[in-house]
Design an enzyme around this catalytic site. Structure first.
Site, mmCIF file in Angstrom:
data_model
loop_
_atom_site.group_PDB
_atom_site.id
_atom_site.type_symbol
_atom_site.label_atom_id
_atom_site.label_comp_id
_atom_site.label_asym_id
_atom_site.label_seq_id
_atom_site.Cartn_x
_atom_site.Cartn_y
_atom_site.Cartn_z
ATOM 1 N N ASP A 263 0.871 -1.171 0.000
ATOM 2 C CA ASP A 263 0.000 0.000 0.000
ATOM 3 C C ASP A 263 0.911 1.225 0.000
ATOM 4 O O ASP A 263 2.112 1.134 0.293
ATOM 5 C CB ASP A 263 -0.947 -0.006 1.208
ATOM 6 C CG ASP A 263 -2.163 0.903 0.965
ATOM 7 O OD1 ASP A 263 -2.095 1.750 0.049
ATOM 8 O OD2 ASP A 263 -3.166 0.769 1.685
ATOM 9 N N TRP A 264 0.342 2.348 -0.324
ATOM 10 C CA TRP A 264 1.115 3.571 -0.562
ATOM 11 C C TRP A 264 1.703 4.134 0.750
ATOM 12 O O TRP A 264 0.982 4.646 1.598
ATOM 13 C CB TRP A 264 0.215 4.608 -1.227
ATOM 14 C CG TRP A 264 0.132 4.498 -2.724
ATOM 15 C CD1 TRP A 264 0.235 5.538 -3.589
ATOM 16 C CD2 TRP A 264 -0.052 3.342 -3.550
ATOM 17 N NE1 TRP A 264 0.134 5.086 -4.903
ATOM 18 C CE2 TRP A 264 -0.039 3.755 -4.905
ATOM 19 C CE3 TRP A 264 -0.208 1.979 -3.291
ATOM 20 C CZ2 TRP A 264 -0.189 2.872 -5.969
ATOM 21 C CZ3 TRP A 264 -0.354 1.096 -4.359
ATOM 22 C CH2 TRP A 264 -0.336 1.546 -5.668
#
Ligand code: BGC
Length: 715
Positions: A263-264
């Site tokens: 995920d970012w």
């Protein structure tokens, strides 16, 4: 071998194929093709695939992520976009770029319709491809453990079978368009508060039987090209660096062949690579581009093996080839009119009629109707965050909610989708006078309500990624407004547009309640269709509506109000008894149970028979005994296993029936739902297993018992 395949391999591929000593690889096989292409890469090219960037920081088109391809080998650029509910346009940075806005995930889940999930996925996939994207960051399947979770609206409810089945079909739909879909957020990203600092504590068996089971079912069915690991920690280890979850459960036990992307901003150290993370997404969001120079240094120092680097690269390539994401993407016109029909179907099938004292469908004789609140004059509510779609036609309006940072100001906006229920009702009921009152002066609205034949109040509860909403109350005085209106006119219908369950202190005083969730691009028309009876409501709750927050395992949001970067731990002590299962175990009566939803017709369920052999199959008939065509969702529940009482959804079917029609239904039961996780695998214990047919999790028919033999299943 076709010409296209040769072109896909590039010139170096041709040389490789001509090499006399090698047997020709089967280039229909994505593994063989991935291995063949990977073998031709330089290390620089390999490492290039192992991390992505935020394109806007490199002067590229604004979207969530970008990974440059390798043209000489025909490896395509990976253009990544968020897309759970349609192709997102982050912060509206792509000027004038709109997309079909699907209803929220909860609406899709309420349809209990795998075929519709596929259609929705295919619709998003086709729009993504037409807009030049080949990776969709969708497939959110985190189970709703807390009804405060700000992202529940993106997900598919509280049951692993329902969520996993629909997610798998949505992923299959996306990938049918040659676009890779992720599944996310692996695992236990069950709250937004301090999501990067929350340690989700759960025991292995409970995890395998709940959130992991939802992933396992969806991955088995949808074969997503990528898995996005979550921000949070699981049992003390960050999910993107969790060897047990990535190398162990996902890649070893489930034999997952695609790649794991972070995920970012979820990568905190280079060691995550050996733990099973294959690609660092949007690396600028992390402290360092870990999977660039630091990873090379690890390989040089011998702490990361070359084989592991090859493996990560092959996984990425494999998914590209398996899905066909290397087909050139070129921007082409989007079939918005056709796509709006898919959005409308999801909205219509997902709406759940919770109460009806006979007010609905609206009588054609109603001469004066007052519509109140919820911005129903201009559109319907949507949820915010990375899944936010800028709908066709642009926002009807953006209501700033704000926050303390510039980023908050960008994300925290209520986007009203231009699908006005008021306009749709006026079009559907031309003989009635339909007025609108914004609801901001409840006394006046109530006075107007008293003079109308019928009142429809729209109530909204906005949710946003990154923020949980404590409690279950409708905000902004809407409960008071509804109560006053209902006192003034008992012929009051309430339409809810919410991203979570809410409590309804005014319930006894109103005539009807429709949960419309965030109903998307054509939500206004879908609401009008249901209210007027043009469509028969068929949605069923994919999530329990508690009578009060006190009934839930964690009435307080863990960590709420604590400063950012405070490490907290949340114990998921309800284990695999998420949602309705926990209500059953604790003997609690919810406001509305999982699986519940009314119709304008009546259904009868014939006697249940259950056959147990190598597989368990349930059979029964469903009959439409009313006067209207409609769809029923009979649900099969396991109510006891090896003599132990429990409650598990074991199967469901969506059955569309004309008045008087009867259909035989047969449901095969996934053996994992009969089993418990016992240390190293699924185990069905010998003994008596009870099944009941339900119209909801609390409305169960007679129990049919069969005996099952002891059996172990592969993980
Ligand atoms: C979200 C993901 C999303 C990513 C890219 C993250 O903040 O958790 O769901 O795909 O951003 O936008």
């Amino acid at each position: 071998m076709t010409k296209q395949m040769l072109l896909g391999l590039g010139a170096a591929g041709l040389l490789w194929i001509c090499a006399p000593v090698q047997a020709a690889p089967d280039l229909q096989d994505p593994d063989a093709r991935a291995a063949a292409v990977e073998a031709q890469m330089t290390d620089a090219e390999r490492f290039q695939l192992l991390h992505g960037s935020l394109p806007i920081l490199e002067g590229r088109r604004p979207t969530a992520g970008f990974v440059p391809g390798i043209p000489r080998l025909g490896v395509p650029d990976l253009w990544e976009t968020d897309a759970s509910l349609g192709v997102a346009n982050p912060f509206m940075l792509r000027k004038d770029d709109v997309a079909t806005a699907l209803p929220s995930g909860l609406a899709l889940a309420a349809s209990f319709d795998p075929e519709l999930a596929f259609a929705g996925g295919a619709m998003i996939g086709a729009e993504a491809r037409a807009k030049g994207f080949n990776v969709l960051l969708g497939g959110g399947v985190n189970l709703a453990r807390d009804y405060s979770n700000g992202r529940n609206f993106e997900y598919l409810g509280e049951d692993p079978l329902l969520a996993g089945t629909l997610d798998g079909e949505a992923i299959r739909g996306v990938q049918s368009q040659g676009v890779i879909s992720t599944i996310k957020h692996y695992s236990l990203n069950a709250q937004e508060t301090l999501r990067n600092w929350t340690d989700a504590r759960i025991d292995e068996a409970a995890h395998r039987e709940s959130d992991l089971l939802a992933f396992e079912i969806a991955i088995g069915r949808g074969k997503p090209g990528a898995v996005m690991c979550a921000y949070n920690l699981v049992n003390g280890v960050y999910a993107c660096g969790a060897d047990h979850l990535l190398n162990g459960v996902l890649k070893h036990d489930w034999g997952y062949r695609g790649w794991v992307m972070s995920d970012w901003g979820a990568v905190h150290e280079v060691g995550y690579f050996n733990a099973g993370l294959d690609q660092q997404s949007a690396a600028q969001v992390d402290k360092t581009v870990w999977f660039g120079d630091p990873l090379k240094a690890e390989m040089t120092a011998g702490r990361v093996s070359r084989e592991r680097v090859y493996d990560a690269v092959r996984r990425i390539l494999r998914s590209i080839y398996a899905v066909g994401a290397d087909r050139p993407v070129a921007e082409t016109p989007v079939a918005y009119a056709a796509d709006a029909k898919v959005a409308r179907r999801v909205a219509t099938e997902g709406m759940v009629l919770l109460k009806n004292d006979g007010l609905l469908p609206l009588a054609a004789s109603a001469k004066s109707i007052l519509v109140v609140g919820g911005h129903a004059d201009i559109g319907v509510m949507s949820g915010a965050g990375s899944s936010q779609v800028v709908p066709v036609g642009g926002p009807a309006t953006l209501i700033p909610v704000g926050g303390s940072t510039a980023f908050d100001t960008l994300v925290n906006r209520q986007l009203i989708v231009p699908a006005s229920p008021l306009k749709a009702l006026r079009a559907a009921l031309p003989q009635a006078r339909i007025d609108y009152d914004g609801g901001y002066a409840p006394v006046e609205a109530a006075a107007r309500a008293a003079r109308a034949d019928l009142v429809i109040v729209f109530a909204t509860r906005w949710q946003v990624e990154g923020m949980d909403a404590p409690g279950l109350a409708l905000p902004e005085g809407q409960n008071g407004l509804i109560a006053q209106i209902a006192r003034a006119n008992p012929h009051t219908v309430v339409v809810l547009e919410t991203g979570n369950p809410v409590t309804m202190p005014w319930l006894a005083g109103v005539g009807a309640v429709l949960e419309a969730w965030y109903p998307g691009q054509d939500g206004g028309t879908a609401i009008a269709d249901i209210l007027t009876g043009k469509a028969n409501p068929s949605g069923r709750l994919p999530i329990t509506f508690p009578a009060s927050i006190a009934q839930t395992p964690r009435p307080q949001v863990a960590g709420l109000g604590l400063p950012d970067e405070t490490r907290i731990s949340v114990s998921y002590s309800e284990g695999s008894d998420v949602g309705y299962r926990g209500f059953a175990r604790r003997g609690q009566t919810p406001l509305f149970p999982f699986g519940f939803g009314l119709s304008y017709t009546h259904f009868d369920h014939g006697p249940l028979t259950v056959q147990a052999g190598a597989t368990v199959t349930a059979r029964f008939t469903v009959a439409n005994t009313g006067a209207a065509a409609g769809a029923d969702t009979p649900q099969l529940y396991l109510v006891s296993a090896a003599g132990r009482p429990l409650l598990r959804l074991a199967g469901f079917s969506k059955v569309v029936l004309a008045p008087g029609e009867r259909r035989e239904v047969s449901l095969g039961v996934d053996p994992r739902l009969l089993a418990d996780w016992a240390e190293d695998g699924w185990r069905i214990r010998a003994g008596a297993y009870g099944f009941a047919l339900g119209a909801s999790a609390t409305d169960l028919g007679p129990v049919v018992t069969v005996r099952l033999a002891e059996r172990r299943l592969e993980p």
